[in-house]
Design a protein around this motif. Structure first.
Motif, PDB file in Angstrom:
ATOM      1  N   SER A 169      16.201  -9.288  14.668  1.00  0.00           N
ATOM      2  CA  SER A 169      16.361  -7.884  14.276  1.00  0.00           C
ATOM      3  C   SER A 169      16.317  -6.993  15.513  1.00  0.00           C
ATOM      4  N   GLU A 170      16.952  -5.840  15.406  1.00  0.00           N
ATOM      5  CA  GLU A 170      16.928  -4.878  16.500  1.00  0.00           C
ATOM      6  C   GLU A 170      15.585  -4.162  16.524  1.00  0.00           C
ATOM      7  N   THR A 171      14.993  -4.031  17.712  1.00  0.00           N
ATOM      8  CA  THR A 171      13.692  -3.386  17.852  1.00  0.00           C
ATOM      9  C   THR A 171      13.872  -1.929  18.244  1.00  0.00           C
ATOM     10  N   PRO A 172      13.365  -0.987  17.450  1.00  0.00           N
ATOM     11  CA  PRO A 172      13.488   0.435  17.782  1.00  0.00           C
ATOM     12  C   PRO A 172      12.808   0.768  19.097  1.00  0.00           C
ATOM     13  N   ALA A 173      13.289   1.830  19.756  1.00  0.00           N
ATOM     14  CA  ALA A 173      12.731   2.236  21.050  1.00  0.00           C
ATOM     15  C   ALA A 173      11.252   2.566  20.926  1.00  0.00           C
ATOM     16  N   GLU A 174      10.845   3.174  19.820  1.00  0.00           N
ATOM     17  CA  GLU A 174       9.437   3.526  19.626  1.00  0.00           C
ATOM     18  C   GLU A 174       8.562   2.283  19.583  1.00  0.00           C
ATOM     19  N   ALA A 175       9.075   1.236  18.922  1.00  0.00           N
ATOM     20  CA  ALA A 175       8.317  -0.009  18.839  1.00  0.00           C
ATOM     21  C   ALA A 175       8.201  -0.675  20.200  1.00  0.00           C
ATOM     22  N   ARG A 176       9.254  -0.607  21.002  1.00  0.00           N
ATOM     23  CA  ARG A 176       9.207  -1.196  22.338  1.00  0.00           C
ATOM     24  C   ARG A 176       8.212  -0.454  23.229  1.00  0.00           C
ATOM     25  N   ALA A 177       8.157   0.863  23.056  1.00  0.00           N
ATOM     26  CA  ALA A 177       7.187   1.650  23.839  1.00  0.00           C
ATOM     27  C   ALA A 177       5.761   1.273  23.450  1.00  0.00           C
ATOM     28  N   SER A 178       5.534   1.069  22.154  1.00  0.00           N
ATOM     29  CA  SER A 178       4.215   0.641  21.691  1.00  0.00           C
ATOM     30  C   SER A 178       3.870  -0.736  22.236  1.00  0.00           C
ATOM     31  N   LEU A 179       4.871  -1.613  22.293  1.00  0.00           N
ATOM     32  CA  LEU A 179       4.665  -2.960  22.821  1.00  0.00           C
ATOM     33  C   LEU A 179       4.276  -2.916  24.293  1.00  0.00           C
ATOM     34  N   GLU A 180       4.963  -2.107  25.071  1.00  0.00           N
ATOM     35  CA  GLU A 180       4.656  -1.999  26.501  1.00  0.00           C
ATOM     36  C   GLU A 180       3.232  -1.489  26.718  1.00  0.00           C
ATOM     37  N   GLU A 181       2.820  -0.526  25.909  1.00  0.00           N
ATOM     38  CA  GLU A 181       1.454   0.001  26.025  1.00  0.00           C
ATOM     39  C   GLU A 181       0.427  -1.070  25.679  1.00  0.00           C
ATOM     40  N   ALA A 182       0.696  -1.839  24.621  1.00  0.00           N
ATOM     41  CA  ALA A 182      -0.225  -2.900  24.224  1.00  0.00           C
ATOM     42  C   ALA A 182      -0.301  -3.986  25.291  1.00  0.00           C
ATOM     43  N   ASN A 183       0.831  -4.303  25.909  1.00  0.00           N
ATOM     44  CA  ASN A 183       0.851  -5.360  26.928  1.00  0.00           C
ATOM     45  C   ASN A 183      -0.022  -5.016  28.129  1.00  0.00           C
ATOM     46  N   GLU A 184      -0.157  -3.732  28.420  1.00  0.00           N
ATOM     47  CA  GLU A 184      -0.988  -3.318  29.555  1.00  0.00           C
ATOM     48  C   GLU A 184      -2.466  -3.605  29.321  1.00  0.00           C
ATOM     49  N   ALA A 185      -2.845  -3.753  28.060  1.00  0.00           N
ATOM     50  CA  ALA A 185      -4.255  -3.978  27.726  1.00  0.00           C
ATOM     51  C   ALA A 185      -4.601  -5.454  27.563  1.00  0.00           C
ATOM     52  N   VAL A 186      -3.630  -6.340  27.720  1.00  0.00           N
ATOM     53  CA  VAL A 186      -3.887  -7.770  27.525  1.00  0.00           C
ATOM     54  C   VAL A 186      -4.805  -8.306  28.622  1.00  0.00           C
ATOM     55  N   VAL A 187      -5.856  -8.985  28.224  1.00  0.00           N
ATOM     56  CA  VAL A 187      -6.754  -9.654  29.172  1.00  0.00           C
ATOM     57  C   VAL A 187      -6.192 -11.048  29.451  1.00  0.00           C
ATOM     58  N   PRO A 188      -5.835 -11.354  30.707  1.00  0.00           N
ATOM     59  CA  PRO A 188      -5.314 -12.699  31.014  1.00  0.00           C
ATOM     60  C   PRO A 188      -6.296 -13.781  30.566  1.00  0.00           C
ATOM     61  N   THR A 189      -5.803 -14.704  29.778  1.00  0.00           N
ATOM     62  CA  THR A 189      -6.654 -15.723  29.161  1.00  0.00           C
ATOM     63  C   THR A 189      -5.923 -17.061  29.156  1.00  0.00           C
ATOM     64  N   ALA A 190      -6.673 -18.137  29.265  1.00  0.00           N
ATOM     65  CA  ALA A 190      -6.093 -19.472  29.172  1.00  0.00           C
ATOM     66  C   ALA A 190      -7.062 -20.382  28.445  1.00  0.00           C
ATOM     67  N   ARG A 191      -6.530 -21.245  27.608  1.00  0.00           N
ATOM     68  CA  ARG A 191      -7.347 -22.220  26.884  1.00  0.00           C
ATOM     69  C   ARG A 191      -7.546 -23.448  27.760  1.00  0.00           C
ATOM     70  N   LEU A 192      -8.789 -23.896  27.909  1.00  0.00           N
ATOM     71  CA  LEU A 192      -9.054 -25.099  28.693  1.00  0.00           C
ATOM     72  C   LEU A 192      -8.634 -26.339  27.898  1.00  0.00           C
ATOM     73  N   ASP A 193      -7.998 -27.265  28.565  1.00  0.00           N
ATOM     74  CA  ASP A 193      -7.497 -28.481  27.906  1.00  0.00           C
ATOM     75  C   ASP A 193      -8.526 -29.598  27.877  1.00  0.00           C
ATOM     76  N   SER A 194      -9.509 -29.549  28.766  1.00  0.00           N
ATOM     77  CA  SER A 194     -10.441 -30.666  28.897  1.00  0.00           C
ATOM     78  C   SER A 194     -11.527 -30.657  27.829  1.00  0.00           C
ATOM     79  N   VAL A 195     -11.719 -29.515  27.167  1.00  0.00           N
ATOM     80  CA  VAL A 195     -12.754 -29.387  26.137  1.00  0.00           C
ATOM     81  C   VAL A 195     -12.187 -28.563  24.988  1.00  0.00           C
ATOM     82  N   THR A 196     -12.945 -28.459  23.914  1.00  0.00           N
ATOM     83  CA  THR A 196     -12.503 -27.717  22.732  1.00  0.00           C
ATOM     84  C   THR A 196     -13.210 -26.373  22.641  1.00  0.00           C
ATOM     85  N   GLY A 197     -12.440 -25.322  22.391  1.00  0.00           N
ATOM     86  CA  GLY A 197     -13.024 -24.014  22.109  1.00  0.00           C
ATOM     87  C   GLY A 197     -13.390 -23.190  23.323  1.00  0.00           C
ATOM     88  N   ALA A 198     -12.997 -23.613  24.535  1.00  0.00           N
ATOM     89  CA  ALA A 198     -13.361 -22.891  25.759  1.00  0.00           C
ATOM     90  C   ALA A 198     -12.148 -22.150  26.319  1.00  0.00           C
TER      91      ALA A 198
END
Length: 306
Positions: A169-198
């Motif tokens: 579907s086509e994404t409206p410009a307003e939705a893309r602007a909201s997406l860009e703002e949300a992306n700025e707040a993302v905390v870089p995170t990675a799941r560890l493979d050697s254990v569960t839940g870390a």
């Protein structure tokens, strides 16, 4: 109506018999429903990947996990997400795919029932709908009632919320602007493979590991105290166990890492700590004085998140 008079139960949309002028569901009916609900301390217990469910609720900014449904909805495409645009509880894409947000606020006392009610509402909604479920009924289905409990729960951590975008579907410009703002707040995170839940997380001024553990609280605190007293509760040189927080009935220890530590750098130390923790959990001897002191310190630094 006298305060001591018993209020008869009527339909949720009918006027409340107390004479308030409000509908029953938002007056005395609200209190009746609340009394019928049961608080569930570990709402995700019994689901495959309980620790990862908790992590998606409380630790990870952006992540998805496909859900396998049971019964009449087994053929539906459902994707669990950490967040959705505008903090909406769920949405149904034009192709019928359901996106279920886990990081939503609900006061039912049982997160599995809150999410089950939202999912059931979404499954009955028309394609292209934003889903806002009504009040939680006392007989709301739990996730446990809707999911295939033999299916693996596989989390994919994302760097952005780009999974919000429907490629069909086509994404409206307003939705893309909201997406860009949300992306700025993302905390870089990675799941560890050697254990569960870390999960490794990179905050503004520090790198951390946050590890959701499935063990009962009392023996886990004993085990962590034994390790602390033996200087064996770290994830490598220069790291420090800050404490734990409790959420959805599980304890989540948090470690500060040496600045610049990446997720791959703590895979082996995490696996080694996991082995030490298993040994400490197996010990049955009473705690020593030093271990009791360490346990008290852990308990004093504990925070509960609901």
């Amino acid at each position: 109506m006298n305060a001591s008079t018993e209020i008869p139960e009527v339909g949720p949309r009918q006027p409340c018999p107390c004479g308030s002028g409000k509908r029953y569901k938002v007056c005395h009916g609200k209190h009746t429903r609340a009394a019928e609900r049961t608080y569930v301390a570990r709402p995700f217990a019994g689901l495959p990947g309980e620790c990862d469910w908790v992590a998606m609720r409380e630790i990870i900014s952006a992540a998805t996990a496909p859900l396998v449904l049971a019964g009449e909805h087994a053929d539906r495409d459902v994707l669990a997400c950490t967040l959705l645009p505008g903090a909406m509880p769920a949405l149904v894409r034009d192709n019928g795919q359901v996106l279920l947000a886990l990081q939503t606020v609900a006061g039912g006392g049982d997160a599995s029932a809150d999410l089950g009610h939202t999912l059931a509402t979404a499954l009955a909604a028309e394609p292209g709908s934003s889903v806002v479920p009504g009040p939680l009924p006392s007989d709301a289905p739990r996730l446990h009632d809707l999911l295939d409990l033999d299916a693996e729960f596989v989390v994919t951590v994302h760097d952005t919320f780009d999974f919000w975008i429907d490629p069909e579907s086509e994404t409206p410009a307003e939705a893309r602007a909201s997406l860009e703002e949300a992306n700025e707040a993302v905390v870089p995170t990675a799941r560890l493979d050697s254990v569960t839940g870390a999960y490794w997380c990179s905050l503004d001024d520090r790198d951390q590991v946050r590890w959701v553990l499935p063990h009962e609280e009392e023996p886990l605190l004993d085990a962590l105290a034994r390790l602390h007293a033996a200087d064996a509760d770290t994830l490598g040189e220069g790291t420090r166990l800050l404490g734990t927080f409790r959420t959805h009935g599980l304890l989540v220890p948090v470690w500060d890492l040496v600045e610049g530590t990446r997720a791959g750098d703590v895979e082996q130390p995490a696996a080694e700590f996991g082995a030490r923790l298993d040994e400490a959990l197996a010990e049955t001897a009473p705690l020593s004085r030093e271990q009791r002191r360490a346990r008290a310190g852990l308990a004093n630094r504990q925070v509960t998140i609901r």
